[in-house]
Design a protein around this motif. Structure first.
Motif, short mmCIF file in Angstrom:
data_model
loop_
_atom_site.label_atom_id
_atom_site.label_comp_id
_atom_site.label_asym_id
_atom_site.label_seq_id
_atom_site.Cartn_x
_atom_site.Cartn_y
_atom_site.Cartn_z
N ARG A 105 0.83 -1.20 0.00
CA ARG A 105 0.00 0.00 0.00
C ARG A 105 0.86 1.24 0.00
O ARG A 105 2.00 1.22 0.43
CB ARG A 105 -0.92 -0.01 1.22
CG ARG A 105 -0.17 -0.07 2.53
CD ARG A 105 -1.07 -0.24 3.73
NE ARG A 105 -1.78 0.94 4.12
CZ ARG A 105 -1.28 1.90 4.88
NH1 ARG A 105 -0.05 1.84 5.31
NH2 ARG A 105 -2.02 2.93 5.20
N TRP A 110 -5.58 9.31 4.99
CA TRP A 110 -6.89 9.60 4.40
C TRP A 110 -7.22 8.75 3.18
O TRP A 110 -8.30 8.21 3.11
CB TRP A 110 -7.06 11.10 4.10
CG TRP A 110 -7.00 11.91 5.34
CD1 TRP A 110 -5.96 12.69 5.76
CD2 TRP A 110 -8.02 12.05 6.33
NE1 TRP A 110 -6.25 13.27 6.97
CE2 TRP A 110 -7.53 12.89 7.34
CE3 TRP A 110 -9.29 11.51 6.47
CZ2 TRP A 110 -8.26 13.21 8.46
CZ3 TRP A 110 -10.02 11.84 7.60
CH2 TRP A 110 -9.51 12.69 8.57
N ALA A 112 -5.29 5.77 0.90
CA ALA A 112 -4.11 4.97 0.58
C ALA A 112 -4.49 3.84 -0.36
O ALA A 112 -5.18 2.90 0.04
CB ALA A 112 -3.50 4.41 1.86
N TYR A 114 -4.12 0.36 -2.50
CA TYR A 114 -3.41 -0.88 -2.20
C TYR A 114 -3.64 -1.92 -3.28
O TYR A 114 -4.54 -1.83 -4.09
CB TYR A 114 -3.81 -1.44 -0.83
CG TYR A 114 -5.24 -1.94 -0.75
CD1 TYR A 114 -5.60 -3.20 -1.20
CD2 TYR A 114 -6.23 -1.13 -0.20
CE1 TYR A 114 -6.90 -3.66 -1.11
CE2 TYR A 114 -7.53 -1.58 -0.10
CZ TYR A 114 -7.86 -2.84 -0.56
OH TYR A 114 -9.15 -3.28 -0.48
N GLU A 151 -7.66 2.37 1.25
CA GLU A 151 -7.84 2.47 2.69
C GLU A 151 -8.15 3.94 2.97
O GLU A 151 -7.41 4.83 2.56
CB GLU A 151 -6.57 2.05 3.43
CG GLU A 151 -6.26 0.59 3.30
CD GLU A 151 -4.99 0.19 4.02
OE1 GLU A 151 -4.33 1.07 4.63
OE2 GLU A 151 -4.65 -0.99 3.99
N ASN A 156 -6.41 5.17 8.18
CA ASN A 156 -6.61 4.17 7.13
C ASN A 156 -7.33 2.93 7.66
O ASN A 156 -6.99 1.80 7.31
CB ASN A 156 -5.30 3.76 6.47
CG ASN A 156 -4.60 4.91 5.78
OD1 ASN A 156 -3.47 5.23 6.10
ND2 ASN A 156 -5.27 5.52 4.83
N ASP A 159 -11.76 0.24 4.72
CA ASP A 159 -11.25 -0.41 3.51
C ASP A 159 -12.38 -0.51 2.50
O ASP A 159 -13.44 -1.05 2.81
CB ASP A 159 -10.75 -1.79 3.92
CG ASP A 159 -10.03 -2.53 2.82
OD1 ASP A 159 -10.32 -2.31 1.65
OD2 ASP A 159 -9.19 -3.36 3.17
#
Length: 187
Positions: A105, A110, A112, A114, A151, A156, A159
């Protein structure tokens, strides 16, 4: 083969949870809209259903995590293709999912993005009926998990993503559009 795979997953999971290179541990719970799609079909079909999964999140670095998982997916056919036309083709799955994944990731607060890839086992009932394949199987089979997503949040801990499990022996893939929440574990 089945017993060896289950024992290997359990041993890896139990040993990794106490490893010194693990920086943080948490639990991720996901729920979502499940689908199953055959590899080959004349009609455009995607059977739908329910998906739920739990993961033990073992953070190695801010950008890489190991994620042993256990989940469940159930999909069924409504006898129609994606254009709402009747069809006899279907790809149904009712299975428990076990395995491990590695998540890479971008360590950004805020939002992210992945990517995940791994190996696991599906235990259940699988049906793939198309013009090319006629497969009805029960038991255990391997799968290859793949996921992309985001995320969200300052920590984070939310998801949002697409997760798929390619099942080559039954010529279908299952997956979900899923929402997950991560809960940190106290050390």
């Amino acid at each position: 083969m089945r017993n060896t795979l289950i024992v290997l997953i359990l041993v890896l999971t139990s040993n990794l949870a106490e490893a010194q290179f693990i920086k943080e541990k948490s639990i991720n719970a996901q729920i979502g809209y499940g689908i199953s799609v055959p590899y080959n079909s004349i009609d455009d079909i995607a059977d739908d259903g329910f998906f739920a999964q739990g993961e033990l999140v073992l953070k190695i670095k801010s950008w890489v995590e190991i994620r042993p998982y256990a989940g469940f997916i159930s999909t069924s056919s409504n006898g129609k293709d994606l254009n709402n036309n009747p069809t006899n083709e279907k790809a149904e799955t009712k299975a428990f999912l076990l395995g491990g994944k590695v998540r890479v990731r971008a360590p950004i607060p805020w939002v992210a993005p992945y990517f995940e890839l791994g190996m696991g086992a599906s235990i259940g009932k699988f049906e793939t009926f198309t013009a090319f394949d006629n497969i009805e199987k029960s038991g255990i089979d391997y799968h290859i998990p793949f996921a992309i997503g985001l995320e969200l949040g300052k920590e984070n801990n939310v998801d949002l993503g697409f997760t798929y499990y390619f099942q080559p022996n039954v010529k279908q893939f299952v997956g979900a559009f899923a929402l997950g929440i991560t809960f940190p574990l106290n050390n």
